[in-house]
Design an enzyme around this catalytic site. Structure first.
Site, PDB file in Angstrom:
ATOM      1  N   HIS A 156      -2.418   2.645   9.095  1.00  0.00           N
ATOM      2  CA  HIS A 156      -2.996   1.768   7.692  1.00  0.00           C
ATOM      3  C   HIS A 156      -3.491   0.333   8.446  1.00  0.00           C
ATOM      4  O   HIS A 156      -2.331  -0.433   9.060  1.00  0.00           O
ATOM      5  CB  HIS A 156      -2.954   2.034   6.480  1.00  0.00           C
ATOM      6  CG  HIS A 156      -3.379   0.507   5.898  1.00  0.00           C
ATOM      7  ND1 HIS A 156      -5.152   0.797   6.109  1.00  0.00           N
ATOM      8  CD2 HIS A 156      -3.471  -0.250   4.764  1.00  0.00           C
ATOM      9  CE1 HIS A 156      -5.670  -0.024   4.926  1.00  0.00           C
ATOM     10  NE2 HIS A 156      -4.793  -1.169   4.854  1.00  0.00           N
ATOM     11  N   GLU A 198       0.344  -0.881  -0.237  1.00  0.00           N
ATOM     12  CA  GLU A 198       0.052   0.158  -0.097  1.00  0.00           C
ATOM     13  C   GLU A 198       0.735   0.943   0.334  1.00  0.00           C
ATOM     14  O   GLU A 198       0.572   2.175   0.570  1.00  0.00           O
ATOM     15  CB  GLU A 198      -1.093  -0.280   1.538  1.00  0.00           C
ATOM     16  CG  GLU A 198      -1.859  -0.924   1.047  1.00  0.00           C
ATOM     17  CD  GLU A 198      -2.738  -1.188   0.591  1.00  0.00           C
ATOM     18  OE1 GLU A 198      -2.643  -0.052  -0.687  1.00  0.00           O
ATOM     19  OE2 GLU A 198      -3.669  -2.067  -0.183  1.00  0.00           O
ATOM     20  N   HIS A 239     -12.407  -3.152   3.546  1.00  0.00           N
ATOM     21  CA  HIS A 239     -10.817  -2.786   3.349  1.00  0.00           C
ATOM     22  C   HIS A 239     -10.306  -2.747   4.913  1.00  0.00           C
ATOM     23  O   HIS A 239      -9.874  -3.468   5.947  1.00  0.00           O
ATOM     24  CB  HIS A 239     -10.226  -1.933   2.589  1.00  0.00           C
ATOM     25  CG  HIS A 239      -8.676  -2.221   2.611  1.00  0.00           C
ATOM     26  ND1 HIS A 239      -8.068  -1.851   1.234  1.00  0.00           N
ATOM     27  CD2 HIS A 239      -7.715  -2.606   2.894  1.00  0.00           C
ATOM     28  CE1 HIS A 239      -6.707  -2.072   1.180  1.00  0.00           C
ATOM     29  NE2 HIS A 239      -6.388  -2.723   2.550  1.00  0.00           N
ATOM     30  N   HIS A 267      -5.979  -2.956   9.496  1.00  0.00           N
ATOM     31  CA  HIS A 267      -7.296  -3.865   9.007  1.00  0.00           C
ATOM     32  C   HIS A 267      -8.156  -4.237  10.288  1.00  0.00           C
ATOM     33  O   HIS A 267      -8.424  -5.063  10.902  1.00  0.00           O
ATOM     34  CB  HIS A 267      -7.198  -4.648   8.857  1.00  0.00           C
ATOM     35  CG  HIS A 267      -6.478  -4.610   7.542  1.00  0.00           C
ATOM     36  ND1 HIS A 267      -5.888  -6.023   6.593  1.00  0.00           N
ATOM     37  CD2 HIS A 267      -6.139  -3.775   6.580  1.00  0.00           C
ATOM     38  CE1 HIS A 267      -5.250  -5.046   4.928  1.00  0.00           C
ATOM     39  NE2 HIS A 267      -5.927  -3.686   5.475  1.00  0.00           N
ATOM     40  N   TYR A 308     -19.156  13.343  19.264  1.00  0.00           N
ATOM     41  CA  TYR A 308     -18.740  14.158  19.144  1.00  0.00           C
ATOM     42  C   TYR A 308     -17.387  13.728  19.108  1.00  0.00           C
ATOM     43  O   TYR A 308     -16.333  14.815  18.061  1.00  0.00           O
ATOM     44  CB  TYR A 308     -19.145  15.309  20.475  1.00  0.00           C
ATOM     45  CG  TYR A 308     -17.850  15.598  21.530  1.00  0.00           C
ATOM     46  CD1 TYR A 308     -16.936  15.562  21.526  1.00  0.00           C
ATOM     47  CD2 TYR A 308     -18.468  14.224  22.427  1.00  0.00           C
ATOM     48  CE1 TYR A 308     -15.931  15.470  22.858  1.00  0.00           C
ATOM     49  CE2 TYR A 308     -18.045  14.128  23.136  1.00  0.00           C
ATOM     50  CZ  TYR A 308     -16.369  14.900  23.429  1.00  0.00           C
ATOM     51  OH  TYR A 308     -16.035  14.098  24.782  1.00  0.00           O
ATOM     52  N   TYR A 311      -7.830  22.412  21.072  1.00  0.00           N
ATOM     53  CA  TYR A 311      -8.405  20.793  21.796  1.00  0.00           C
ATOM     54  C   TYR A 311      -6.502  20.317  22.614  1.00  0.00           C
ATOM     55  O   TYR A 311      -5.298  19.578  21.772  1.00  0.00           O
ATOM     56  CB  TYR A 311      -8.727  19.696  21.409  1.00  0.00           C
ATOM     57  CG  TYR A 311      -9.116  18.259  22.620  1.00  0.00           C
ATOM     58  CD1 TYR A 311     -10.305  18.321  23.773  1.00  0.00           C
ATOM     59  CD2 TYR A 311      -8.650  17.399  22.131  1.00  0.00           C
ATOM     60  CE1 TYR A 311     -10.202  17.484  24.064  1.00  0.00           C
ATOM     61  CE2 TYR A 311      -8.952  15.876  23.064  1.00  0.00           C
ATOM     62  CZ  TYR A 311      -9.294  16.486  23.800  1.00  0.00           C
ATOM     63  OH  TYR A 311      -9.743  15.314  25.231  1.00  0.00           O
TER      64      TYR A 311
END
Length: 423
Positions: free
Chosen positions: A234, A215, A301, A236, A257, A355
């Site tokens: 990334h 990827e 995915h 799964h 929120y 924040y």
């Protein structure tokens, strides 16, 4: 019974010669060591073995042996060929052996080298030990950041948002390079030198022998399209992947929120494409751009998230997984989730800009994430009427003493007497 003549008993012949260790290192015995009889010391051997600097004895796994020109005491210029045979040196697979002269590159004669490895002619890998990295001619570049990539991968599996090597992690090294995990290697076996370095030029390329993750296109395109992306995760993860496989779920709505943590009023879902394809990378970038978001679901995915560093990127990926789990559990009850309004999410997005920030960047009372109470100096605590130890002070400044128990007088009890009375 025949006796050996005294004159020949202590001669140093090839038969009884041995190796002694002195201040200058191992050398052939000159007849003066403790293992030789006292009488032999009277007969001084004038022909002491005095080898040149390149012809001396080294100590390896197989015991003392004549130097092959690869030890630390031999000049680097003389290591290209064996000084004893004038032939090219046959070296083994690159690793470090420890001898009397310190760590040295293996010469192919140690016990850990197999017979087949002695046919290799060149050393192609660097020293794998971090403590010896300074001695290596090919020290690992960006070692700290590449190690942080490995730590993030291990943390990702430990947190349960990824399994095996299905996910991948990368970090931006500078404006031209980024480092990404290699393809198909378990995270537990990774070393900093295995993390693949790629460029962010118009023509993508990678450095080294290991292939980057399948990827790599997603990482490459995100870094090119989003300048605030400094690290990418990334994964799964279970619940995010489950939602991405549902046709009815087109996005993760604003039921909570914390959805705003991904940068938008909802968390979008990219269209499906074959893994590792350019189409998949284009779909992911489109989902992140509409509008700018820092995370999205990938149809059938998993998820992808980016941040200003690896810690923030991993935190956001885990937050998206937690939100997906909560939404799945809401759907499992058969009830309808209460979705926050668009105006409310706009307010939350405005507050999320400050924040976790302090000082002048924490915002105003209107848009700040925290409506802070009155701020006072820490020095004002010293002027408080109550000291830190909790004891009260009198007006004159002296501390009030605690009441003490009266001491018990000795002999206060009456002695017992027998039941008989004496008149």
């Amino acid at each position: 019974m025949a006796t050996t003549p005294r004159s020949s008993r202590y001669d140093l012949s090839e038969k009884d010669s041995h190796i002694c260790f002195g201040f200058s290192g191992p050398k052939k015995c000159d007849g003066k060591c403790m293992s030789t009889g006292r009488k032999s010391k009277r007969k001084r051997v004038e022909s002491v073995v005095q080898s040149p600097a390149s012809e001396h004895v080294c100590f390896g796994f197989d015991g003392p042996k004549r130097c092959d020109g690869l030890c630390m005491s031999t000049k680097a210029a003389d290591r290209s060929q064996n000084p004893l045979t004038s032939e090219p040196v046959l070296v083994a697979e690159a690793h470090v052996c420890m001898g009397f002269n310190g760590p040295v590159t293996c010469d192919g004669n140690c016990a850990s080298t197999s017979k087949k490895s002695k046919n290799l002619q060149t050393v192609q890998t660097s020293i794998p030990f971090p403590s010896l990295a300074l001695q290596s001619e090919r020290a690992v570049v960006y070692a700290e950041l590449r190690q942080e990539v490995i730590n993030t991968c291990l943390a990702m599996n430990r947190m349960g948002i990824n399994q095996g090597t299905s996910g991948n992690v990368s970090v931006r090294l500078n404006n031209k390079l980024f480092a990404v995990t290699p393809s198909g290697i378990p995270y537990e076996k990774l070393t900093p030198s295995m993390i693949v370095i790629m460029d962010i030029n118009d023509t993508p390329s990678y450095f080294g022998d290991l292939l980057p993750s399948s990827e790599w296109r997603i990482h490459y395109d995100i870094y090119r399209n989003f300048q605030d992306a400094k690290a990418i995760v990334h994964a799964h993860s279970t619940y995010s992947t489950a939602l991405s496989c549902c046709e009815e779920v087109t996005e993760l709505p604003s039921f909570h929120y914390m959805v705003a943590a991904a940068g938008g009023k909802s968390i979008s879902k990219s269209k499906y494409a074959t893994f590792g394809s350019q189409e998949l990378s284009d779909n992911v970038c489109s989902a992140l751009k509409n509008p700018n978001r820092k995370a999205c679901l990938m149809s059938n995915h998993g998820l992808v998230a980016y941040g200003p560093n690896l810690d923030k990127a991993l935190w956001l990926a885990n937050e998206v997984e937690c939100l997906s789990k909560q939404y799945v559990q809401i759907l499992s009850t058969g009830l309808t989730a209460d979705i926050l309004s668009s105006s409310e999410m706009s307010t939350i997005l405005s507050k999320f800009k400050t924040y976790g920030k302090n000082g002048s960047s924490r915002g105003t009372k209107e848009n700040g994430a925290v409506v802070a109470p009155q701020q006072r100096s820490i020095k004002s605590l010293a002027k408080s009427p109550l000291p830190l130890n909790g004891t009260k002070k009198l007006q004159n400044g002296s501390q009030k003493k605690k009441p003490t128990r009266p001491k018990r007088k000795r002999g206060g009890k009456k002695k017992r007497t027998s039941g008989k009375h004496i008149n």
